[in-house]
Design a protein around this motif. Sequence first.
Motif, mmCIF file in Angstrom:
data_model
loop_
_atom_site.group_PDB
_atom_site.id
_atom_site.type_symbol
_atom_site.label_atom_id
_atom_site.label_comp_id
_atom_site.label_asym_id
_atom_site.label_seq_id
_atom_site.Cartn_x
_atom_site.Cartn_y
_atom_site.Cartn_z
ATOM 1 N N ASP A 561 0.813 -1.227 0.000
ATOM 2 C CA ASP A 561 0.000 0.000 0.000
ATOM 3 C C ASP A 561 0.840 1.267 0.000
ATOM 4 O OD1 ASP A 561 -2.450 -1.290 0.030
ATOM 5 O OD2 ASP A 561 -2.534 -1.411 2.218
ATOM 6 N N LEU A 562 2.178 1.151 -0.032
ATOM 7 C CA LEU A 562 3.026 2.307 0.211
ATOM 8 C C LEU A 562 2.756 3.448 -0.765
ATOM 9 C CD1 LEU A 562 5.263 3.656 1.780
ATOM 10 C CD2 LEU A 562 6.937 2.536 0.286
ATOM 11 N N GLU A 563 2.738 3.152 -2.060
ATOM 12 C CA GLU A 563 2.529 4.218 -3.033
ATOM 13 C C GLU A 563 1.169 4.880 -2.856
ATOM 14 O OE1 GLU A 563 3.557 3.528 -7.075
ATOM 15 O OE2 GLU A 563 5.102 2.047 -6.576
ATOM 16 N N ASP A 564 0.133 4.070 -2.602
ATOM 17 C CA ASP A 564 -1.202 4.638 -2.391
ATOM 18 C C ASP A 564 -1.243 5.506 -1.142
ATOM 19 O OD1 ASP A 564 -2.229 3.412 -4.641
ATOM 20 O OD2 ASP A 564 -2.878 1.617 -3.551
ATOM 21 N N VAL A 565 -0.545 5.071 -0.093
ATOM 22 C CA VAL A 565 -0.555 5.826 1.156
ATOM 23 C C VAL A 565 0.189 7.147 1.009
ATOM 24 C CG1 VAL A 565 0.302 5.842 3.534
ATOM 25 C CG2 VAL A 565 -0.876 3.835 2.650
ATOM 26 N N VAL A 566 1.331 7.117 0.330
ATOM 27 C CA VAL A 566 2.071 8.361 0.105
ATOM 28 C C VAL A 566 1.212 9.333 -0.695
ATOM 29 C CG1 VAL A 566 4.050 9.375 -1.066
ATOM 30 C CG2 VAL A 566 4.334 7.309 0.305
ATOM 31 N N GLU A 567 0.488 8.805 -1.676
ATOM 32 C CA GLU A 567 -0.420 9.655 -2.458
ATOM 33 C C GLU A 567 -1.541 10.199 -1.577
ATOM 34 O OE1 GLU A 567 -1.315 11.716 -5.790
ATOM 35 O OE2 GLU A 567 0.368 10.315 -5.573
ATOM 36 N N LEU A 568 -2.022 9.360 -0.660
ATOM 37 C CA LEU A 568 -3.080 9.780 0.266
ATOM 38 C C LEU A 568 -2.595 10.911 1.163
ATOM 39 C CD1 LEU A 568 -5.833 9.380 1.738
ATOM 40 C CD2 LEU A 568 -4.699 7.610 3.105
ATOM 41 N N LEU A 569 -1.366 10.792 1.655
ATOM 42 C CA LEU A 569 -0.839 11.830 2.533
ATOM 43 C C LEU A 569 -0.686 13.161 1.812
ATOM 44 C CD1 LEU A 569 1.857 9.751 4.446
ATOM 45 C CD2 LEU A 569 -0.340 10.530 5.313
ATOM 46 N N ARG A 570 -0.473 13.108 0.500
ATOM 47 C CA ARG A 570 -0.345 14.331 -0.274
ATOM 48 C C ARG A 570 -1.696 14.872 -0.742
ATOM 49 N NH1 ARG A 570 3.986 11.876 -4.530
ATOM 50 N NH2 ARG A 570 5.791 11.623 -3.149
ATOM 51 N N ALA A 571 -2.731 14.044 -0.684
ATOM 52 C CA ALA A 571 -4.010 14.381 -1.313
ATOM 53 C C ALA A 571 -4.669 15.590 -0.653
ATOM 54 C CB ALA A 571 -4.951 13.181 -1.265
ATOM 55 N N GLU A 572 -5.328 16.372 -1.482
ATOM 56 C CA GLU A 572 -6.129 17.480 -0.984
ATOM 57 C C GLU A 572 -7.477 16.951 -0.505
ATOM 58 O OE1 GLU A 572 -5.159 20.579 -0.742
ATOM 59 O OE2 GLU A 572 -3.204 20.251 -1.702
ATOM 60 N N LEU A 573 -8.114 17.734 0.347
ATOM 61 C CA LEU A 573 -9.452 17.351 0.797
ATOM 62 C C LEU A 573 -10.420 17.377 -0.376
ATOM 63 C CD1 LEU A 573 -9.658 19.344 4.141
ATOM 64 C CD2 LEU A 573 -9.512 16.866 3.895
ATOM 65 N N PRO A 574 -11.395 16.472 -0.398
ATOM 66 C CA PRO A 574 -12.346 16.454 -1.520
ATOM 67 C C PRO A 574 -13.240 17.686 -1.515
ATOM 68 C CG PRO A 574 -13.034 14.931 0.200
ATOM 69 C CD PRO A 574 -11.672 15.410 0.583
ATOM 70 N N GLN A 575 -13.668 18.086 -2.701
ATOM 71 C CA GLN A 575 -14.574 19.220 -2.846
ATOM 72 C C GLN A 575 -16.002 18.770 -2.489
ATOM 73 O OE1 GLN A 575 -13.360 22.426 -4.493
ATOM 74 N NE2 GLN A 575 -11.505 21.455 -3.717
ATOM 75 N N VAL A 576 -16.676 19.526 -1.649
ATOM 76 C CA VAL A 576 -18.059 19.190 -1.323
ATOM 77 C C VAL A 576 -18.976 19.737 -2.411
ATOM 78 C CG1 VAL A 576 -17.654 19.137 1.163
ATOM 79 C CG2 VAL A 576 -18.374 21.264 0.093
ATOM 80 N N SER A 577 -20.069 19.032 -2.631
ATOM 81 C CA SER A 577 -21.035 19.455 -3.644
ATOM 82 C C SER A 577 -22.409 18.923 -3.263
ATOM 83 C CB SER A 577 -20.637 18.938 -5.032
ATOM 84 O OG SER A 577 -20.585 17.518 -5.032
ATOM 85 N N SER A 578 -23.410 19.400 -3.940
ATOM 86 C CA SER A 578 -24.783 18.956 -3.682
ATOM 87 C C SER A 578 -24.970 17.529 -4.178
ATOM 88 C CB SER A 578 -25.771 19.883 -4.389
ATOM 89 O OG SER A 578 -27.081 19.384 -4.279
ATOM 90 N N CYS A 579 -25.796 16.788 -3.464
ATOM 91 C CA CYS A 579 -26.107 15.423 -3.923
ATOM 92 C C CYS A 579 -27.611 15.279 -4.187
ATOM 93 C CB CYS A 579 -25.635 14.385 -2.910
ATOM 94 S SG CYS A 579 -26.324 14.571 -1.277
ATOM 95 N N LEU A 580 -28.276 16.389 -4.489
ATOM 96 C CA LEU A 580 -29.717 16.328 -4.744
ATOM 97 C C LEU A 580 -30.041 15.637 -6.065
ATOM 98 C CD1 LEU A 580 -31.082 19.789 -3.533
ATOM 99 C CD2 LEU A 580 -30.856 17.645 -2.284
ATOM 100 N N THR A 581 -29.076 15.559 -6.970
ATOM 101 C CA THR A 581 -29.358 14.949 -8.279
ATOM 102 C C THR A 581 -28.658 13.607 -8.444
ATOM 103 O OG1 THR A 581 -27.539 16.224 -9.247
ATOM 104 C CG2 THR A 581 -29.742 17.162 -9.399
ATOM 105 N N THR A 582 -28.401 12.921 -7.341
ATOM 106 C CA THR A 582 -27.788 11.594 -7.432
ATOM 107 C C THR A 582 -28.846 10.571 -7.832
ATOM 108 O OG1 THR A 582 -28.246 11.147 -5.095
ATOM 109 C CG2 THR A 582 -26.136 12.186 -5.626
ATOM 110 N N ASP A 583 -28.395 9.313 -7.914
ATOM 111 C CA ASP A 583 -29.310 8.240 -8.316
ATOM 112 C C ASP A 583 -30.476 8.083 -7.348
ATOM 113 O OD1 ASP A 583 -27.722 7.763 -10.466
ATOM 114 O OD2 ASP A 583 -26.612 6.116 -9.541
ATOM 115 N N LYS A 584 -30.307 8.557 -6.099
ATOM 116 C CA LYS A 584 -31.376 8.390 -5.112
ATOM 117 C C LYS A 584 -32.431 9.497 -5.199
ATOM 118 C CE LYS A 584 -28.615 5.703 -1.862
ATOM 119 N NZ LYS A 584 -28.109 5.561 -0.471
ATOM 120 N N HIS A 585 -32.260 10.408 -6.141
ATOM 121 C CA HIS A 585 -33.280 11.423 -6.428
ATOM 122 C C HIS A 585 -33.686 12.217 -5.174
ATOM 123 C CE1 HIS A 585 -33.546 9.483 -10.298
ATOM 124 N NE2 HIS A 585 -33.919 8.348 -9.756
#
Length: 922
Positions: A561-585
């Motif tokens: 998992d080393l490469e994935d973890v190093v990438e995770l440590l560098r990763a930015e926080l995810p952008q939040v967005s509305s989920c009103l138009t997801t598959d769950k309607h």
Amino acid sequence: MESRQGIFHKTTIDSVQQATFHTTTLAGTKRAYPETGDSQRSRPPQPTTPNAQVQFERASTIGKEPPKLTASAIVAVNPSSVSETCEYSQRKILSATPRSTVDRSLLLSFPRYGLPDCLVNNLKSLGISEIYPWQKQCLLGPGLLNGTKNLVYSAPTGGGKSLVADILMLKRVLQDRDAKALLILPYIALVQEKVRWLRMVVQDIKRERQDDKENEQKLWQRRPDEDNIRVVGFFGGGKIRATWADFDIGVCTFEKANMLINSAIDDYSIAKLKAVVLDELHMIDDDRRGYLMELMATKLMSLEHSVQIVGMSATLANIDILSRWLDAHTYTTFYRPVPIEEHLVHEGNIYQSTQTTGIIRAVGKPGTNSNINRPNSQPIRTIQPSPHKEFQDPVLNAVIALANETARSGYGVLVFCSSRQGCESDARLISRVLPPMHQLDTITLEKRLDLLGDLRSLPTGLDSTLAVTVPSGVAFHHAGLTTEERDLIATAYDTGVLKVIVATCSLAAGINLPARRVILHNARMGRDLVGPSMLRQMRGRAGRKGKDEIGETYLCCRNSDLEDVVELLRAELPQVSSCLTTDKHRIQRALLEIIAIRLANSRESVHDYIQKTLLNQSSEPDIIEGHVDSSLENLTSMGFIQCDEYNLYTATQLGKAVVSSSLEPEDGAFIYREMQRALRAFVMDGEMHVLYTFTPVHDFSISINWQVFRTEMEGLDDSGLRVMTFLGLKPTVVNRMAQGGKLKESTPQEKELARIYHRFYLALQLRDLCNEIPVHVVARKYDMPRGTVQTLEQTCQGFAAGVIKFCEHMGWGSMAAILDHFSDRLKAGAKSDLLALAKITFIKSRTARVFYENGFKTIAAIANADPKELVPILLQAQPTKVRLKSKDEQKYEEKLLAKAQIITDSANRLWQIEMQQDVDEV
């Protein structure tokens, strides 16, 4: 300082023994213990005091302790490279928050904040007399203190962000005695914790009356607590409909808050709401529950009067889009009063997280040039291999060694695991390297044995793993435990009785339990790699303000998992967005709610509402319009809304029933079909049909054990079998599934039938719970964790309350009355004859039956009893019988006597209410 291994290295744990800084120990007198084998084995295995020998003999009744193991040593790699002065040491020397003598505006009594003396004094008594510079800058933002501007802000976990929201909310309530405020949190545990905190904050605070002559004539009508600030928590199921008159500050889960706001808009009492705090705002894009925050905030912004909305989170990446949506002032800080040192552990090597750029090359990963020796790629410490076969896995060995180092130094440590089974396994192994019971000081040993006694006295009895780990100061914490078990463990850890908690990742956001050191046993939670937000939540638990000068985090990583973890440590926080138009309607629920509560009744007003959503900030207008049009058509075809000749929308009786019961439109349609069928031929000569009716429709992630299903089906009486036939469930299908078959779920019809099988399986468990079978027995019978069974029971109470409201709105009063009765039985865990006794505090299920069989069959009988009479009955009600020494038995009976006093006090209050009702009727 020379370490025990003869290598010079200075760590935050080692510095304890150098007295570099002072830390207060919570549980008894802290003592140092040897960390490695030889010195530990040379210690004579005898108790510290004669009394400890008695305690040790008492503890031996718990069960045989496993053989002790030795944790691996942790040594420095290059002592000469370790700087005596670093960022963290300087931050410890220089106060991060200036004293009030430097900046008087950091005092809560500073006039500009406008806080009354009583509130300032209460906060001071709770340890808060000053605020941080960032909190001052945030509070003094434009229009915040007077409530004319909204606020969205982000601060790290442990950075003091809650206090800002508390101050703004309390100002609204204190300035206007009719004002109401809502604090909205995602989890029940957080709601309960916050209610306790706020009640201490507002204790004895009286709001000024603005009495005129007319009001003076009505003083006799005032309640005694009318001048107090009433803090009430709302969660789970309940039959009483809450109104603004019942509270001043409501602390709610997402679902309860949405229900309160809908009701208040519908009955025009929403004008009293002046402030709403949305905690964990990053969850707004959670498709399962978090989207309710978008619904609530959008409805509030659509009102004619202004409500101050305060949103906060530790993990907000795109705060700008949220500020545009809420028209809010924004503030972001990265300040933590307790700084954190972050580490990555790989193959026994400990790196600083800032070194991740060169770690992959340093370890020679395939496809890289391992000869390139980049700076800052060398480990700072290494964990020596273990001679024990149990610790051959380098990740596990690292977890054990790091936890051992922290606990032996007297600090708290949180270990996060990917599964419940992993939690229990790690807890057992960590307990085997910590000091045995006979080496503990008397105070610590006494407190841990008391904790074991409290766990044993619960209806579920003492868990076998906790029986082994708690004496060493270790426990696990996950959803498989009951609420009562988790509360006892959390309290024991918070007070220092326990030093190590091994938990699933849900603890990171579910409750506030900071630690000196946080260890992640693996970068995965389940099969998936943890996300950047969850990683920050878990690591943010490191550092306990007022108790630690620094926090530490260790992410233990496998080679694969080393490469994935190093990438995770560098990763930015995810952008939040509305989920009103997801598959769950989710947009369908949004539109149904605003039409049902008359916030919108035309295409134009619906458009105005959509313009105020977060969705409008991130999606194209044409796409949004398409979703709105299709959603309105679907709601019309399902019979939830109707459109007249003037193109005005109104909610039908069914639509209003769905909104009042807080159901999703799709779930509401399913319940309606089920109830229509039930009303035509309801099976009344048994319990199964009623129990099936208020079994939740949503997925519990509980797999059916078809062998158990078949066994229970074969034990059903004629009434239960008729219910199965009525629902379309076939014994032949159950038999085929028990033999290894697979239930088809390809078509919508097959999926609905599968949901019916699933609900009936859960209804079988509810049947047992309503008939006084304890939670842990039901869990064992259905091969499920007892905490999962308890969660099912609690969720069913909430769902039953919703179905009862659904029936009442549909005009099905008789059905509502039947469901109401069984809802009481489920809550009490008892049959009908015990429902009155079950209203008494501590009297539920088995305990109620024991009281009933001993002649205490009414509330009046218990109210008039001497508490000493109840002690033998409470002893009978214990799930397990343990032989105790005479001294310990006396102490145990003293605890039961205190419990009996609470029981009689509760019974007296209920009896007085009954007598008053009798007088009123006469």
